[in-house]
Every structure is written in structure tokens, then in C-alpha cells.
Design a protein around this motif. Structure first.
Motif, PDB file in Angstrom:
ATOM      1  N   VAL A  10      17.702 -17.303 -62.962  1.00  0.00           N
ATOM      2  CA  VAL A  10      19.015 -17.161 -62.332  1.00  0.00           C
ATOM      3  C   VAL A  10      18.835 -16.993 -60.830  1.00  0.00           C
ATOM      4  CG1 VAL A  10      19.284 -14.635 -62.530  1.00  0.00           C
ATOM      5  CG2 VAL A  10      21.289 -16.097 -62.748  1.00  0.00           C
ATOM      6  N   GLU A  11      19.790 -17.508 -60.074  1.00  0.00           N
ATOM      7  CA  GLU A  11      19.751 -17.320 -58.618  1.00  0.00           C
ATOM      8  C   GLU A  11      20.173 -15.907 -58.272  1.00  0.00           C
ATOM      9  OE1 GLU A  11      21.519 -19.627 -55.372  1.00  0.00           O
ATOM     10  OE2 GLU A  11      21.079 -21.380 -56.582  1.00  0.00           O
ATOM     11  N   ARG A  12      19.498 -15.316 -57.307  1.00  0.00           N
ATOM     12  CA  ARG A  12      19.883 -13.993 -56.816  1.00  0.00           C
ATOM     13  C   ARG A  12      20.932 -14.192 -55.721  1.00  0.00           C
ATOM     14  NH1 ARG A  12      16.117 -10.176 -58.319  1.00  0.00           N
ATOM     15  NH2 ARG A  12      16.471  -8.822 -56.513  1.00  0.00           N
ATOM     16  N   PRO A  13      22.058 -13.500 -55.809  1.00  0.00           N
ATOM     17  CA  PRO A  13      23.129 -13.777 -54.847  1.00  0.00           C
ATOM     18  C   PRO A  13      22.738 -13.487 -53.398  1.00  0.00           C
ATOM     19  CG  PRO A  13      23.681 -11.899 -56.243  1.00  0.00           C
ATOM     20  CD  PRO A  13      22.467 -12.525 -56.833  1.00  0.00           C
ATOM     21  N   HIS A  14      21.760 -12.601 -53.173  1.00  0.00           N
ATOM     22  CA  HIS A  14      21.339 -12.327 -51.798  1.00  0.00           C
ATOM     23  C   HIS A  14      20.158 -13.204 -51.376  1.00  0.00           C
ATOM     24  CE1 HIS A  14      24.118  -9.069 -51.937  1.00  0.00           C
ATOM     25  NE2 HIS A  14      23.491  -8.490 -52.919  1.00  0.00           N
ATOM     26  N   GLY A  15      19.766 -14.145 -52.219  1.00  0.00           N
ATOM     27  CA  GLY A  15      18.687 -15.063 -51.868  1.00  0.00           C
ATOM     28  C   GLY A  15      17.473 -14.893 -52.761  1.00  0.00           C
ATOM     29  N   GLY A  16      17.008 -16.019 -53.321  1.00  0.00           N
ATOM     30  CA  GLY A  16      15.840 -15.981 -54.190  1.00  0.00           C
ATOM     31  C   GLY A  16      16.207 -16.285 -55.632  1.00  0.00           C
ATOM     32  N   LEU A  17      15.232 -16.116 -56.493  1.00  0.00           N
ATOM     33  CA  LEU A  17      15.387 -16.435 -57.906  1.00  0.00           C
ATOM     34  C   LEU A  17      14.796 -15.321 -58.752  1.00  0.00           C
ATOM     35  CD1 LEU A  17      14.063 -20.124 -58.113  1.00  0.00           C
ATOM     36  CD2 LEU A  17      16.429 -19.381 -58.369  1.00  0.00           C
ATOM     37  N   SER A  18      15.325 -15.149 -59.950  1.00  0.00           N
ATOM     38  CA  SER A  18      14.709 -14.244 -60.916  1.00  0.00           C
ATOM     39  C   SER A  18      14.438 -14.996 -62.210  1.00  0.00           C
ATOM     40  CB  SER A  18      15.623 -13.056 -61.218  1.00  0.00           C
ATOM     41  OG  SER A  18      15.701 -12.207 -60.110  1.00  0.00           O
ATOM     42  N   PHE A  19      13.303 -14.674 -62.818  1.00  0.00           N
ATOM     43  CA  PHE A  19      12.939 -15.228 -64.117  1.00  0.00           C
ATOM     44  C   PHE A  19      12.874 -14.073 -65.103  1.00  0.00           C
ATOM     45  CE2 PHE A  19      11.510 -18.058 -60.905  1.00  0.00           C
ATOM     46  CZ  PHE A  19      11.757 -19.320 -61.421  1.00  0.00           C
ATOM     47  N   VAL A  20      13.499 -14.244 -66.242  1.00  0.00           N
ATOM     48  CA  VAL A  20      13.551 -13.193 -67.258  1.00  0.00           C
ATOM     49  C   VAL A  20      12.896 -13.742 -68.520  1.00  0.00           C
ATOM     50  CG1 VAL A  20      15.111 -11.831 -68.697  1.00  0.00           C
ATOM     51  CG2 VAL A  20      15.661 -12.197 -66.283  1.00  0.00           C
ATOM     52  N   LEU A  21      11.873 -13.060 -69.008  1.00  0.00           N
ATOM     53  CA  LEU A  21      11.154 -13.510 -70.205  1.00  0.00           C
ATOM     54  C   LEU A  21      11.221 -12.409 -71.254  1.00  0.00           C
ATOM     55  CD1 LEU A  21       9.320 -15.545 -71.663  1.00  0.00           C
ATOM     56  CD2 LEU A  21       7.363 -14.514 -70.492  1.00  0.00           C
ATOM     57  N   VAL A  22      11.800 -12.729 -72.405  1.00  0.00           N
ATOM     58  CA  VAL A  22      12.018 -11.734 -73.450  1.00  0.00           C
ATOM     59  C   VAL A  22      11.413 -12.217 -74.762  1.00  0.00           C
ATOM     60  CG1 VAL A  22      13.743 -10.338 -74.659  1.00  0.00           C
ATOM     61  CG2 VAL A  22      14.219 -11.153 -72.350  1.00  0.00           C
ATOM     62  N   ASP A  23      10.727 -11.324 -75.440  1.00  0.00           N
ATOM     63  CA  ASP A  23      10.155 -11.615 -76.757  1.00  0.00           C
ATOM     64  C   ASP A  23      10.824 -10.679 -77.758  1.00  0.00           C
ATOM     65  OD1 ASP A  23       8.615 -12.012 -79.006  1.00  0.00           O
ATOM     66  OD2 ASP A  23       6.690 -11.550 -78.059  1.00  0.00           O
ATOM     67  N   GLY A  24      11.664 -11.239 -78.608  1.00  0.00           N
ATOM     68  CA  GLY A  24      12.377 -10.430 -79.603  1.00  0.00           C
ATOM     69  C   GLY A  24      11.471 -10.067 -80.764  1.00  0.00           C
ATOM     70  N   GLN A  25      11.691  -8.894 -81.326  1.00  0.00           N
ATOM     71  CA  GLN A  25      10.888  -8.422 -82.457  1.00  0.00           C
ATOM     72  C   GLN A  25      10.919  -9.432 -83.612  1.00  0.00           C
ATOM     73  OE1 GLN A  25      11.926  -4.392 -83.463  1.00  0.00           O
ATOM     74  NE2 GLN A  25      10.924  -4.502 -85.447  1.00  0.00           N
ATOM     75  N   ARG A  26       9.790  -9.592 -84.286  1.00  0.00           N
ATOM     76  CA  ARG A  26       9.579 -10.600 -85.339  1.00  0.00           C
ATOM     77  C   ARG A  26       9.695 -12.019 -84.772  1.00  0.00           C
ATOM     78  NH1 ARG A  26      11.843  -6.311 -88.547  1.00  0.00           N
ATOM     79  NH2 ARG A  26      13.922  -6.948 -87.924  1.00  0.00           N
ATOM     80  N   SER A  27      10.031 -12.987 -85.622  1.00  0.00           N
ATOM     81  CA  SER A  27      10.106 -14.370 -85.136  1.00  0.00           C
ATOM     82  C   SER A  27      11.294 -15.084 -85.769  1.00  0.00           C
ATOM     83  CB  SER A  27       8.798 -15.117 -85.442  1.00  0.00           C
ATOM     84  OG  SER A  27       8.591 -15.138 -86.830  1.00  0.00           O
ATOM     85  N   GLY A  28      11.518 -16.311 -85.315  1.00  0.00           N
ATOM     86  CA  GLY A  28      12.599 -17.123 -85.871  1.00  0.00           C
ATOM     87  C   GLY A  28      13.965 -16.681 -85.390  1.00  0.00           C
ATOM     88  N   ARG A  29      14.958 -16.937 -86.228  1.00  0.00           N
ATOM     89  CA  ARG A  29      16.346 -16.785 -85.822  1.00  0.00           C
ATOM     90  C   ARG A  29      16.720 -15.359 -85.410  1.00  0.00           C
ATOM     91  NH1 ARG A  29      20.598 -20.582 -86.315  1.00  0.00           N
ATOM     92  NH2 ARG A  29      18.913 -21.943 -86.945  1.00  0.00           N
ATOM     93  N   SER A  30      16.235 -14.354 -86.158  1.00  0.00           N
ATOM     94  CA  SER A  30      16.620 -12.980 -85.829  1.00  0.00           C
ATOM     95  C   SER A  30      16.006 -12.557 -84.498  1.00  0.00           C
ATOM     96  CB  SER A  30      16.213 -12.010 -86.945  1.00  0.00           C
ATOM     97  OG  SER A  30      14.805 -11.840 -86.956  1.00  0.00           O
ATOM     98  N   ALA A  31      14.758 -12.978 -84.256  1.00  0.00           N
ATOM     99  CA  ALA A  31      14.109 -12.656 -82.986  1.00  0.00           C
ATOM    100  C   ALA A  31      14.841 -13.339 -81.834  1.00  0.00           C
ATOM    101  CB  ALA A  31      12.655 -13.101 -83.012  1.00  0.00           C
ATOM    102  N   LYS A  32      15.292 -14.567 -82.092  1.00  0.00           N
ATOM    103  CA  LYS A  32      15.993 -15.320 -81.043  1.00  0.00           C
ATOM    104  C   LYS A  32      17.298 -14.616 -80.674  1.00  0.00           C
ATOM    105  CE  LYS A  32      16.468 -18.504 -78.205  1.00  0.00           C
ATOM    106  NZ  LYS A  32      15.433 -18.691 -77.174  1.00  0.00           N
ATOM    107  N   ALA A  33      18.007 -14.120 -81.682  1.00  0.00           N
ATOM    108  CA  ALA A  33      19.274 -13.433 -81.416  1.00  0.00           C
ATOM    109  C   ALA A  33      19.042 -12.209 -80.536  1.00  0.00           C
ATOM    110  CB  ALA A  33      19.937 -13.040 -82.739  1.00  0.00           C
TER     111      ALA A  33
END
Lengths: 235, 235
Positions: A25-48
Motif C-alpha cells: 500500500v502507498e503511504r500517504p506521506h510518501g513511500g510504500l508499505s508491504f504487509v506479509l501475514v501467515d495465518g495459522q494452519r493452511s488452506g482456506r481457514s488460514a487465508k481468511a
């Protein structure tokens, strides 16, 4: 200078969806942020779960909320929503053009790897809790100057768990060092190279979702100030 | 199949910030959405507007809100916030893996260009209003099957205004056709090529922010289901 970021991401073998979510996402005051999330377990529930956490973080970052507060809010949100029963790891990597710094927020047992402008490899591995389960969880935050030559690698635990069931787990700092020693390796080649090594150890059938993000600060002038974004999405 | 998306984006000459905002977000039911907003005027004030509109659209899309509703909400939000006095153009391009379609939403006088799988070039130019100024503004929505060979080009008005002050304005459909006729042009080369032609007409000093987004649906199998993202940010 030019900032280059490359992400390579693969889902657990034989699941339809990766439980990891990467948002930018763009930072409104300038720059970018990257957000990386790993949900518990895998598949659909982890994705949610990872979608919920990432969404909260990027919507706040897009409003100009500082990284530490966005990470705390993402924790509080998941904790409230799921009653402290579900966890996720959360990394935020920001290019902050107001303070001219790189900001690394970790809510993950996985370290972040930094190669400083003078070639030193640092492993940022201060103890850090995933979000969602313990009241009052805070991120570990490291701020670095935006200096040409800096490289940052963040990843989800599928990377360092690669090979652990058969041969031996991937030594991520050693792999980064080796890839960096190849002259002229591009940002994308670093990300792809790390993922490739993990996939080889897993014989092409990863036991977990794997995501790798590499950020490089380069000396070169970007051509005419053109920003570029490229996405590859196999379907 | 593989979806490839490339964006090339440059700010108006001698302004610190582009008034265009491009954001990407994962769709919770599968797929990606790209939101391209051009805020009225240029520089900091335009950036604040385009950020506001893009933020509203991506936060809704990330929650699973359908594209047409997200575009309407972004309009209503800007209209309410700025009393109908400020406009922005808004394009949303979505890869919807639930319906297996590509969804193009336009709130812009600029057309979207589509090359269908059988090579036909279509200009989507139904009359469409920018968001923010007229109560009840709706997007023009086009849904296309997710078929290999499809190419979609969306852009902000700086592209088609390039050269208009000196030689002649860039004929975007003709430029797309010409670039496509080169064998093996990559998605990134298409986006870069369009921006390059505009910059040449403007002698490297664009009178407006210019953003170009190209999406291609390719036949080839993505290697092992790896998703990739690459960003270049000159600073």
C-alpha cells in the motif's frame, strides 16, 4: 537511488489457496508499505485469517497510521475477533520517505535478514510473538537508514522449515549470503533463488505456504522517475 | 494460464508527487483488483484526493465488496467529504477467480482498451463521469471472460494528452496496436512502450501525471504456481 522489491510466493502443495497474504500500500506521506501475514494452519481457514490481519494493517497504513500502531491494531483486531484462539505472524516492511528510513516490524518467530551498506549481514531475531493470542502483543521494530546497498529479506516460516522433514532445514542466512555473492544478482533473482532452494529441499511439494520478500536499495538513478509494478499470477 | 500485470507511472514534470494513485489488493474470494485514481489537478492536493478515493475502494474490495458497489462508495465518499467540489477519475480492473472474469469499471473519460483472444481491438468508451462531483455517479462496467490472449490497457488522461500542446496527441489505440504487433512483447514492454511514446511527445517533461496499466492473460503454465510481485520505486 532506487528501491526494488521482489516477492515470490507459493502455496502448500495440493492446497487450493496459500494461507499467506502479501499486500502493498502507498503511504500517504510518501513511500510504500508491504504487509506479509501467515495465518495459522493452511488452506482456506488460514487465508481468511491472514486476509483479515493484512486488511486491517493496510487500511490503517493507508490512512497514515504509524507502523507500530498498525501492527498493534491488527493484533487487537484478531484477538477480539477470534477470542485469542487464532494466531498469525505479521511482518510490515516500510519505505518511509518522510523519515528516510526503512522500518521493519516483526510479529513472527522468523527473523528478518538485513545486509547493511557495508556488506555486514545482520539477523534481526529479537524474541517476538505472533499476533492474535496474547493480550497486549507488540511488534519488534527496527529502523534503518535508507542507504544504497541495503538489502532486507523477510519471509514466512515455510521457508526455513523447507527440508526439515527429510534432509535438513534451509539455512536462510547462509542461502542469502551465497546468493548475494553472485555478482549482479537482481532483486527478483534473490527472491526467486531463495524460494527455489526451499522448493528443491521440499522436492517441489512444499509442506507449508512459503513467501519471500526481498528489498534492495540501489545506487542507480531510476530512469526519469518512472515507478513500475509487475505481477505474475498463475491461475 | 497466467495473468501478468505491468504498471508504469510517472509524475508531472517538476512536481514532487504524482497525483495518480495505483493500488493493488487481493480479493478475499480469489483474484486481484487494481485501482487507478487520478485526482483533480496535480501535485500534493491531487495526491490527497486520489489517495482518499483509492483507499476507500481498496478497503471495500478487500472486504469482498463487489466492484460496482466499491466504485459507487468511493464516489459517495469523495462527494460527501468534499461537498461535490472535487473530482477524480477511478478505474478498477479485477481478476475475479470466482466468476472467472475480468471486470473493468470506469469512472473516467479515458477509454479502456481491450484486445480479445481473437485479436480484435475494442475501445471501451461508453460515456462515463469521474467520481466526486455529480450525485449518484455510477461506473461503466464491462465483464470479459478470463481467456488466454486477452489484453487490457487502462490509463490516466496524461497518456492521451501527451503531445497535445506541441505536435499531436498520442493515439493510444494505434500505439497499442503497433506495440502488440511486435512479436513477443512482454506485458512490461507494452506498459513501458506506451509510457515511452508519451514521454517522447512531451520531450521528457510531461505536463500531467501519466499512469499506464497493462494486463495480459497468457496461455503458459506458471512455473509451479509461484506468484511474483516486483516493484521499482525511484527516490
Amino acid at each position: 537511488m532506487e528501491i526494488q522489491v521482489a516477492v515470490a510466493k507459493v502455496g502448500k502443495w495440493a492446497t487450493s489457496e496459500s494461507g499467506d497474504t502479501l499486500e502493498m500500500v502507498e503511504r500517504p506521506h510518501g513511500g510504500l508499505s508491504f504487509v506479509l501475514v501467515d495465518g495459522q494452519r493452511s488452506g482456506r481457514s488460514a487465508k481468511a485469517i491472514s486476509n483479515l490481519v493484512a486488511r486491517k494493517a493496510i487500511s490503517l497504513l493507508a490512512e497514515g497510521v504509524r507502523d507500530g500502531a498498525a501492527a498493534r491494531a491488527a493484533h487487537d483486531y484478531l484477538f477480539t475477533h477470534r477470542g485469542g484462539k487464532v494466531s498469525a505472524t505479521l511482518n510490515i516492511l516500510s519505505v518511509d520517505l518522510t523519515s528516510n528510513t526503512l522500518v521493519i516490524s516483526r510479529n513472527s518467530r522468523c527473523p528478518a535478514i538485513v545486509i547493511t551498506a557495508d556488506g555486514e549481514l545482520r539477523v534481526l531475531d529479537e524474541p517476538s510473538q505472533p499476533v492474535g493470542v496474547r493480550r497486549g502483543t507488540k511488534p519488534q521494530i527496527t529502523e534503518l537508514p535508507l542507504t544504497a546497498g541495503t538489502v532486507i529479506v523477510i519471509y514466512t516460516d515455510g521457508l526455513e522449515a523447507a527440508g526439515v522433514r527429510s534432509i535438513c532445514a534451509l539455512d536462510v542466512p547462509a542461502a542469502v549470503r551465497e546468493l548475494m555473492s553472485k555478482d549482479g544478482a537482481s532483486t527478483q533473482q534473490l527472491a526467486d533463488g531463495l524460494l527455489q532452494q526451499a522448493l528443491e529441499l521440499e522436492e517441489g511439494r512444499p509442506h507449508d505456504d512459503i513467501s519471500v520478500l526481498v528489498l534492495c536499495v540501489l545506487e542507480r538513478e531510476g530512469d526519469g522517475g518512472v515507478r513500475r509494478l509487475a505481477v505474475q499470477l498463475p491461475i
